[in-house]
Design a protein around this motif. Structure first.
Motif, PDB file in Angstrom:
ATOM      1  N   HIS A   1       0.799  -1.223   0.000  1.00  0.00           N
ATOM      2  CA  HIS A   1       0.000   0.000   0.000  1.00  0.00           C
ATOM      3  C   HIS A   1       0.831   1.271   0.000  1.00  0.00           C
ATOM      4  O   HIS A   1       0.408   2.293  -0.538  1.00  0.00           O
ATOM      5  N   GLY A   2       2.019   1.245   0.605  1.00  0.00           N
ATOM      6  CA  GLY A   2       2.845   2.450   0.624  1.00  0.00           C
ATOM      7  C   GLY A   2       3.640   2.668  -0.642  1.00  0.00           C
ATOM      8  O   GLY A   2       4.369   3.666  -0.748  1.00  0.00           O
ATOM      9  N   ASN A   3       3.525   1.764  -1.604  1.00  0.00           N
ATOM     10  CA  ASN A   3       4.319   1.847  -2.830  1.00  0.00           C
ATOM     11  C   ASN A   3       3.449   1.864  -4.087  1.00  0.00           C
ATOM     12  O   ASN A   3       3.861   1.395  -5.147  1.00  0.00           O
ATOM     13  N   THR A   4       2.251   2.398  -3.968  1.00  0.00           N
ATOM     14  CA  THR A   4       1.315   2.476  -5.082  1.00  0.00           C
ATOM     15  C   THR A   4       1.467   3.827  -5.792  1.00  0.00           C
ATOM     16  O   THR A   4       1.635   4.855  -5.135  1.00  0.00           O
ATOM     17  N   PHE A   5       1.435   3.805  -7.104  1.00  0.00           N
ATOM     18  CA  PHE A   5       1.483   5.059  -7.865  1.00  0.00           C
ATOM     19  C   PHE A   5       0.672   4.898  -9.144  1.00  0.00           C
ATOM     20  O   PHE A   5       0.304   3.787  -9.542  1.00  0.00           O
ATOM     21  N   VAL A   6       0.378   6.021  -9.781  1.00  0.00           N
ATOM     22  CA  VAL A   6      -0.404   6.027 -11.016  1.00  0.00           C
ATOM     23  C   VAL A   6       0.526   6.320 -12.187  1.00  0.00           C
ATOM     24  O   VAL A   6       1.259   7.318 -12.180  1.00  0.00           O
ATOM     25  N   MET A   7       0.501   5.466 -13.186  1.00  0.00           N
ATOM     26  CA  MET A   7       1.320   5.663 -14.379  1.00  0.00           C
ATOM     27  C   MET A   7       0.718   6.751 -15.265  1.00  0.00           C
ATOM     28  O   MET A   7      -0.463   7.091 -15.123  1.00  0.00           O
ATOM     29  N   PRO A   8       1.500   7.322 -16.193  1.00  0.00           N
ATOM     30  CA  PRO A   8       0.949   8.320 -17.121  1.00  0.00           C
ATOM     31  C   PRO A   8      -0.264   7.816 -17.892  1.00  0.00           C
ATOM     32  O   PRO A   8      -1.138   8.606 -18.272  1.00  0.00           O
ATOM     33  N   SER A   9      -0.339   6.500 -18.083  1.00  0.00           N
ATOM     34  CA  SER A   9      -1.490   5.928 -18.784  1.00  0.00           C
ATOM     35  C   SER A   9      -2.763   5.944 -17.947  1.00  0.00           C
ATOM     36  O   SER A   9      -3.853   5.662 -18.455  1.00  0.00           O
ATOM     37  N   GLY A  10      -2.644   6.256 -16.640  1.00  0.00           N
ATOM     38  CA  GLY A  10      -3.806   6.293 -15.753  1.00  0.00           C
ATOM     39  C   GLY A  10      -3.993   5.034 -14.928  1.00  0.00           C
ATOM     40  O   GLY A  10      -4.842   5.008 -14.024  1.00  0.00           O
ATOM     41  N   TYR A  11      -3.210   3.992 -15.183  1.00  0.00           N
ATOM     42  CA  TYR A  11      -3.326   2.758 -14.413  1.00  0.00           C
ATOM     43  C   TYR A  11      -2.592   2.891 -13.080  1.00  0.00           C
ATOM     44  O   TYR A  11      -1.448   3.341 -13.034  1.00  0.00           O
ATOM     45  N   LYS A  12      -3.268   2.466 -12.021  1.00  0.00           N
ATOM     46  CA  LYS A  12      -2.636   2.397 -10.709  1.00  0.00           C
ATOM     47  C   LYS A  12      -1.792   1.125 -10.651  1.00  0.00           C
ATOM     48  O   LYS A  12      -2.254   0.048 -11.031  1.00  0.00           O
ATOM     49  N   THR A  13      -0.550   1.230 -10.174  1.00  0.00           N
ATOM     50  CA  THR A  13       0.310   0.055 -10.173  1.00  0.00           C
ATOM     51  C   THR A  13       1.283   0.095  -9.003  1.00  0.00           C
ATOM     52  O   THR A  13       1.285   1.042  -8.200  1.00  0.00           O
ATOM     53  N   ARG A  14       2.100  -0.936  -8.916  1.00  0.00           N
ATOM     54  CA  ARG A  14       3.181  -1.045  -7.938  1.00  0.00           C
ATOM     55  C   ARG A  14       4.371  -1.685  -8.641  1.00  0.00           C
ATOM     56  O   ARG A  14       4.186  -2.524  -9.517  1.00  0.00           O
ATOM     57  N   ASP A  15       5.570  -1.323  -8.220  1.00  0.00           N
ATOM     58  CA  ASP A  15       6.785  -1.880  -8.797  1.00  0.00           C
ATOM     59  C   ASP A  15       7.358  -2.901  -7.830  1.00  0.00           C
ATOM     60  O   ASP A  15       7.602  -2.580  -6.661  1.00  0.00           O
ATOM     61  N   LEU A  16       7.566  -4.114  -8.293  1.00  0.00           N
ATOM     62  CA  LEU A  16       8.037  -5.174  -7.412  1.00  0.00           C
ATOM     63  C   LEU A  16       9.371  -4.823  -6.754  1.00  0.00           C
ATOM     64  O   LEU A  16       9.612  -5.210  -5.601  1.00  0.00           O
ATOM     65  N   ASP A  17      10.228  -4.086  -7.438  1.00  0.00           N
ATOM     66  CA  ASP A  17      11.500  -3.695  -6.818  1.00  0.00           C
ATOM     67  C   ASP A  17      11.269  -2.825  -5.591  1.00  0.00           C
ATOM     68  O   ASP A  17      11.966  -2.973  -4.573  1.00  0.00           O
ATOM     69  N   ARG A  18      10.297  -1.922  -5.660  1.00  0.00           N
ATOM     70  CA  ARG A  18       9.982  -1.072  -4.502  1.00  0.00           C
ATOM     71  C   ARG A  18       9.351  -1.902  -3.391  1.00  0.00           C
ATOM     72  O   ARG A  18       9.622  -1.685  -2.199  1.00  0.00           O
ATOM     73  N   VAL A  19       8.511  -2.828  -3.757  1.00  0.00           N
ATOM     74  CA  VAL A  19       7.908  -3.722  -2.776  1.00  0.00           C
ATOM     75  C   VAL A  19       9.001  -4.486  -2.033  1.00  0.00           C
ATOM     76  O   VAL A  19       9.005  -4.570  -0.791  1.00  0.00           O
ATOM     77  N   MET A  20       9.964  -5.032  -2.786  1.00  0.00           N
ATOM     78  CA  MET A  20      11.055  -5.784  -2.163  1.00  0.00           C
ATOM     79  C   MET A  20      11.929  -4.883  -1.304  1.00  0.00           C
ATOM     80  O   MET A  20      12.431  -5.315  -0.251  1.00  0.00           O
TER      81      MET A  20
END
Length: 413
Positions: A314-333
């Protein structure tokens, strides 16, 4: 924390710990649906109150015992599943996928940690979600936000988005069906599997609360948690979980202070019972190394024996320029690594992982092997709310966790 729709609820029917003989008083309840038909709500909750609980009180007690081992540093807790379950999405294939992926993750973690792993699913009840805004606007039209299938529908129409108390009844039925399959799968593996969800919609949770010879239990799940948006010290959600005997958890974000954490320990675990209380930190990769140490050190110094978990999603969620909300596994790790660094520095036990995941090959989060790229994200973006790790990403994360436990100094309390 953001309050959207807020109402008031009376105190517990049976006084909670430290409240023997107390007179119930109204408490503010954030994030509650604005039910348009109160008589229907009353009829449905009365119907649910007369039905059997979805789980057994003795099962909840057994989970408390298992979590006590985690609190002592003798086991690890793995908790995972959908961000938001949907009624239509509860197929046998989907349930088997989550169960099987968690089992694979558990095996990897157990090998690295050389400890038993307690397996808890975000499943068979994770049908309600808090929202940052009570409204959603598309193409100039504003409708109530989707609050999970327990409350309203995902389709962007006025009829779908109107809260419907009849969904509470359907939530009970679909949860019961899911539990039947989970029990069969667990029995086939000769193992244990526990269920959990956020105790958000208080009408539903109260309707499934039962007084038993050994105390009061919320029999909607084995474990329930209070989220970052509803953990107000004088709020109805913490008051509710204080009055039940289930193992309970609370999400702690980067704004949580040590004094707030200690207040929650006193409120929810006054007897300092190992396994009763789990704190799920959701700090974000940038904050975990700075914000978590004081919370852990002061809670441990108080004599509390809580389970410490990391929610790196939850602390590593962001919105891409395309508008999709996502998370990056590297940040999660990276947040998971920071969580372990904090506990290694304090000599405390990193209790486990809380993750939003699925067994299906979705493309909602970036990274992994093979990597999901920004261009891949729309291909299978199927979540009803927040992005989930797919099976391969989940196993990648489990391997990192196994390595971290292998390197972690042993801790026994």
């Amino acid at each position: 924390m953001t309050d959207t729709i807020s109402t008031t609820f009376p105190g517990p029917t049976v006084p909670g710990p430290g409240e023997a003989g107390a007179t119930p008083r109204p408490r503010p309840a954030a994030q509650q649906p604005d039910w348009p038909d109160r008589p229907v709500l009353r009829a449905v909750t009365e119907e649910l109150a007369a039905l059997p609980g979805l789980v057994l009180a003795e099962e909840c007690d057994r989970l408390t015992d298992r979590l006590a081992a985690v609190a002592r540093g003798e086991a690890v807790l793995l908790q995972g599943g959908d961000c938001a379950e949907t009624f239509d999405g509860v197929t046998e294939e989907h349930v088997r996928g989550i169960f099987g992926t968690l089992a694979e993750m558990r095996a990897l973690i157990a090998e690295g940690a050389r400890l038993p792993v307690v397996q808890v699913g975000r499943i068979a009840g994770q049908y309600a979600k808090p929202r940052s805004s009570p409204w959603e606007t598309r193409n100039g039209e504003t409708l109530p936000a989707y609050r999970g299938d327990l409350v309203n529908g995902l389709a962007f129409t006025s009829r779908s988005r109107t809260p419907d108390a009849g969904r509470l009844r359907l939530g009970y039925r679909v949860s019961a069906t899911t539990l039947n399959l989970l029990r069969a799968l667990a029995a086939r593996r000769d193992g244990e599997f526990w269920t959990s969800h956020e105790a958000l919609v208080l009408e539903y949770e109260r309707a499934l609360t039962r007084e038993t010879p050994s105390g009061v239990y919320d029999l909607s799940a084995h474990l329930v948690w209070v989220g970052e948006r509803t953990r107000q010290p004088d709020g109805a959600h913490l008051d509710f979980v204080a009055g039940i005997r289930n193992p309970v958890a609370v999400k702690l974000g980067p704004t949580t202070t040590a004094d707030e954490a200690l207040t929650m320990v006193d409120q929810l675990d006054p007897d300092r019972t190992p396994g009763r209380l789990t704190f799920i930190s959701r700090m974000g990769a940038d904050a975990v190394r700075d914000r978590l140490p004081e919370l852990v050190s002061k809670v441990e110094a108080s004599g509390a024996r809580v389970v410490w978990m990391c929610d790196p999603m939850h602390g590593n969620t962001f919105v891409m320029p395309s508008g999709y909300k996502t998370r990056d596994l590297d940040r999660v790790m990276d947040e998971v690594r920071g969580f372990f660094e904090v506990h290694a520095g304090l000599g405390t036990h990193p209790g486990g992982l809380h993750v939003e995941m699925t067994g299906e090959p979705v493309t909602e989060c970036l990274g992994g092997t093979p990597p999901v790229t920004p261009d891949d994200v729309p291909i299978r973006y199927e979540t009803a709310c927040d992005p989930r790790l797919n099976r391969r990403q989940s196993l990648d994360l489990a391997r990192v966790l196994a390595e971290l436990y292998t390197e972690q100094p042993p801790c026994r309390r």
